[in-house]
Write an enzyme that holds these catalytic residues in place. Structure first.
Site, PDB file in Angstrom:
ATOM      1  N   GLY A   8       0.844  -1.365  -0.087  1.00 47.01           N
ATOM      2  CA  GLY A   8       0.066   0.002  -0.191  1.00 47.01           C
ATOM      3  C   GLY A   8       0.867   1.177  -0.008  1.00 47.01           C
ATOM      4  O   GLY A   8       0.623   2.343   0.484  1.00 47.01           O
ATOM      5  N   ALA A  10       1.715   3.278  -2.310  1.00 49.63           N
ATOM      6  CA  ALA A  10       1.532   4.451  -3.272  1.00 49.63           C
ATOM      7  C   ALA A  10       0.525   5.653  -2.747  1.00 49.63           C
ATOM      8  O   ALA A  10       0.413   6.422  -3.160  1.00 49.63           O
ATOM      9  CB  ALA A  10       0.599   3.938  -4.561  1.00 49.63           C
ATOM     10  N   ILE A  13      -1.367   6.167   4.440  1.00 46.58           N
ATOM     11  CA  ILE A  13      -0.373   5.672   5.535  1.00 46.58           C
ATOM     12  C   ILE A  13       0.922   5.102   5.071  1.00 46.58           C
ATOM     13  O   ILE A  13       1.943   5.484   5.430  1.00 46.58           O
ATOM     14  CB  ILE A  13      -1.259   4.899   6.444  1.00 46.58           C
ATOM     15  N   SER A 114      -7.042  -1.431  12.841  1.00 43.57           N
ATOM     16  CA  SER A 114      -7.966  -0.306  12.766  1.00 43.57           C
ATOM     17  C   SER A 114      -8.568  -0.230  14.312  1.00 43.57           C
ATOM     18  O   SER A 114      -8.675  -1.194  14.697  1.00 43.57           O
ATOM     19  CB  SER A 114      -8.956  -0.243  11.529  1.00 43.57           C
ATOM     20  N   TYR A 153     -15.224  -4.979   6.841  1.00 44.59           N
ATOM     21  CA  TYR A 153     -14.269  -4.099   7.260  1.00 44.59           C
ATOM     22  C   TYR A 153     -13.596  -4.308   8.603  1.00 44.59           C
ATOM     23  O   TYR A 153     -12.675  -4.514   8.891  1.00 44.59           O
ATOM     24  CB  TYR A 153     -14.428  -2.590   6.786  1.00 44.59           C
TER      25      TYR A 153
END
Ligand code: NAD
Length: 255
Positions: A8, A10, A13, A114, A153
């Site tokens: 991740g 790109a 975070i 999260s 999620y």
């Protein structure tokens, strides 16, 4: 020179962590769907295997760090996609790269969870049971059947946190540290999309952390880089909330 993989890398975070590690003189191998050293789709088993193979080739089979950030929010196209990227896109990278990490110097792994992982009832969801049983097809079916992306999620973040805490017991004796960083609301494209969503936007806009604002990506990266560093050499198997007090506000008696 220390070599760390950041998934991740790109955006958001992951990009902030990548930039801070590079500024500290590390070599970073970024993985993302675009604009990365290794372009791979972590939503599929083939994409994850291709990513692991490419990392092993790039690092010569010896890795010092792994930070798994790649993830999808509740506005993703489907609940099954959320499950595949947020759970299997992290667990299969850890499993696939553990032998290379074992050969590294003071190796450390960080998974970005999260604060949503602490939502009540996540442990009862069939999709969570399937994720923890490493049954991707079953977890995807259960997630789509439930048709509540917000639960997919939170459930994926709960499951990956449980995975990490169990995995830490296995990896500790091999010299590999593993922790979870649980952010609250962070100003990234993922949060922008959630705020703009007709289903979740109002609730997200109204849920403000006690500290009175959202985080900048660099405030998450600061803690991530500390957890990956030698200064955190005895921090292992833990969940660090970087959430402006959200967890304290919602469940003060659990810690
Ligand atoms: P972001 O959208 O800015 O970045 C996520 C990155 O993951 C993107 O670059 C995207 O291309 C990549 N990605 C998504 N699916 C992928 C796939 N199939 N294969 C490869 N790469 C893929 O979001 P962010 O906010 O920086 O999120 C990073 C992590 O932080 C996520 O795991 C997210 O769940 C978590 N998180 C974010 C917040 C927040 O408020 N932003 C809060 C808690 C946790």
């Amino acid at each position: 020179m220390s070599v760390t993989v950041v998934t991740g890398s790109a955006s958001g975070i992951g990009a902030a962590i990548r930039d801070q590690l590079l500024a500290a003189g590390q070599r970073v191998i970024g993985i993302d769907r675009q604009n990365a050293d290794i372009v791979a789709d972590l939503a599929s088993a083939e994409g994850r295997k291709a990513a692991v193979d490419a990392v092993l080739e790039a690092c010569g089979g010896k890795l010092d760090g792994l930070v798994c950030c790649a993830g999808l929010g509740p506005t993703a196209p489907s609940s099954s996609l959320i499950v595949s990227v947020n759970y299997f896109g992290m667990s299969e990278l850890v499993d696939g790269l553990a032998p290379a990490l074992e050969r590294g110097t003071k190796p450390a792994v960080l998974l970005i969870g999260s604060v949503a992982s602490v939502h009540q009832g996540m442990d009862k969801l069939p999709m969570v049971g399937a994720m923890l049983a490493n049954d991707e097809a079953g977890a995807r079916t259960q997630a789509d059947a439930m048709a509540m992306p917000q639960a997919a999620y939170a459930g994926s973040k709960y499951a990956i946190t449980v995975y990490a805490r169990k995995k830490a017991v296995e990896l500790g004796p091999k010299g590999i540290r593993l922790n979870v960083l649980a952010p609250g609301a962070v100003e990234t494209p993922l949060l922008d999309a959630s705020r703009a969503d007709a289903r979740y936007g109002e609730a997200i806009r109204n849920f403000v952390a006690p500290i009175g604002r959202n985080s900048a990506p660099d405030e998450i990266a600061n803690v991530a880089c500390f957890l990956q560093s030698a200064q955190a050499s005895f921090v292992h198997g833990t969940v660090v909330f970087v959430d402006g007090g959200m967890d304290a506000m919602t469940r003060p008696e659990r810690f």
